[in-house]
Structure formats: C-alpha cells, structure tokens
Design a protein around this motif. Structure first.
Motif, PDB file in Angstrom:
ATOM      1  N   THR A  62     -41.514 -82.604  -6.889  1.00 18.97           N
ATOM      2  CA  THR A  62     -42.368 -81.762  -6.052  1.00 18.97           C
ATOM      3  C   THR A  62     -43.019 -80.690  -6.909  1.00 18.97           C
ATOM      4  N   ALA A  63     -44.231 -80.354  -6.561  1.00 16.94           N
ATOM      5  CA  ALA A  63     -44.955 -79.304  -7.275  1.00 16.94           C
ATOM      6  C   ALA A  63     -44.695 -77.975  -6.581  1.00 16.94           C
ATOM      7  N   THR A  64     -44.569 -76.935  -7.379  1.00 24.07           N
ATOM      8  CA  THR A  64     -44.331 -75.606  -6.815  1.00 24.07           C
ATOM      9  C   THR A  64     -45.034 -74.566  -7.672  1.00 24.07           C
ATOM     10  N   SER A  65     -45.333 -73.438  -7.071  1.00 22.79           N
ATOM     11  CA  SER A  65     -45.972 -72.363  -7.822  1.00 22.79           C
ATOM     12  C   SER A  65     -44.971 -71.290  -8.225  1.00 22.79           C
ATOM     13  N   GLU A  66     -43.700 -71.488  -7.894  1.00 26.48           N
ATOM     14  CA  GLU A  66     -42.670 -70.520  -8.255  1.00 26.48           C
ATOM     15  C   GLU A  66     -42.339 -70.627  -9.740  1.00 26.48           C
ATOM     16  N   PRO A  67     -42.009 -69.512 -10.379  1.00 25.54           N
ATOM     17  CA  PRO A  67     -41.662 -69.573 -11.800  1.00 25.54           C
ATOM     18  C   PRO A  67     -40.353 -70.328 -12.007  1.00 25.54           C
TER      19      PRO A  67
END
Length: 142
Positions: A78-83
């Motif tokens: 899954t893609a995420t924008s969290e560091p």
C-alpha cells in the motif's frame, strides 16, 4: 466338443462360400487390400481421447486459475504519505585526521563498524575510504 462350439462351427461353415477352405472367408473379410498413397483411419482409444482432449483442457484450466489469482487477489503493498519509521540518516562533517572507522563507531557504537562503514560508502557513493576534512557525509542514525 460342446454344444456351443458345435453350433458356432456350423454357423461359420454356412457363411463361407462353397469350395473354399474352412476359415478362409473370415480371413479374407478381415484383410483389406493395401492401396498405395491412401491413409488409414485413425482410431483413438479411450486413453488416447483423454490425452488428446483432456490435457489441453487441463492446461487451459490451470492458466485460468493462475490469471484469476493474479488479477483477483488484492495486493499487499500500500502507498502512504506517512514518513517511514525507523533509523534514517544524519549529516556529519569530517574533521581533520578523522577516518571512516571513527565515523562508523561514532554513528552507531552498538553495531559492527565494518557494516556501518559499508552503509556510509553506499549512502555517499564514495569511490574509496579516503576522506577529506570538511566533507559532508550522510551517516546512518543510531
């Protein structure tokens, strides 16, 4: 001789043409004249039909199952924008007389310095282990 054997012998004699040797008519009916250039009919047994028709069906079914698994099973990535959590890198300046070994020990004293040195070389795309005073390097964070 039994009654059934006698009866079959009588029936066989009746079918044969007059003046021919016994059993010759049956042999002549079985033998077919050979024709030059003609093809013989192909007769498949039950096993032959199974192999000839069953294997392609089985292979096609297996291919459909593989395609169904590829397209219907959800992806686990899954893609995420969290560091990303975990150790990152820090930027450090090389002091005069400081070696790569000393930088590796200072960066992560609990790990083997050779592994940390390899990471520093890879992070900074260094050609050699020779460092220049004032050089800025990325080092793994402890």
């Amino acid at each position: 001789m039994s009654a059934s054997a006698t009866l079959s012998a009588v029936v066989a004699r009746r079918r044969e043409p007059a003046g021919s040797a016994p059993g010759l008519g049956r042999a002549l009916r079985r033998a077919r004249p050979a024709r030059s250039g003609s093809r013989t009919a192909l007769t498949l047994t039950r096993r032959g039909r199974l192999v000839f028709l069953g294997l392609p069906v089985l292979a096609g079914s297996a291919a459909l199952v593989v395609l169904a698994v590829i397209f219907l099973v959800p992806s686990t990535a899954t893609a995420t924008s969290e560091p990303v959590l975990g150790s990152g890198t820090e930027q450090t300046t090389v002091f005069p007389g400081q070696s790569l070994w000393e930088l590796a020990v200072a960066a992560d004293p609990e790990r083997d310095p050779r592994d940390v040195m390899d990471e520093i070389v890879e992070l900074n795309d260094l050609d050699s282990s020779v460092l220049v005073a004032g050089q800025l390097l990325e080092v793994p964070a402890a």
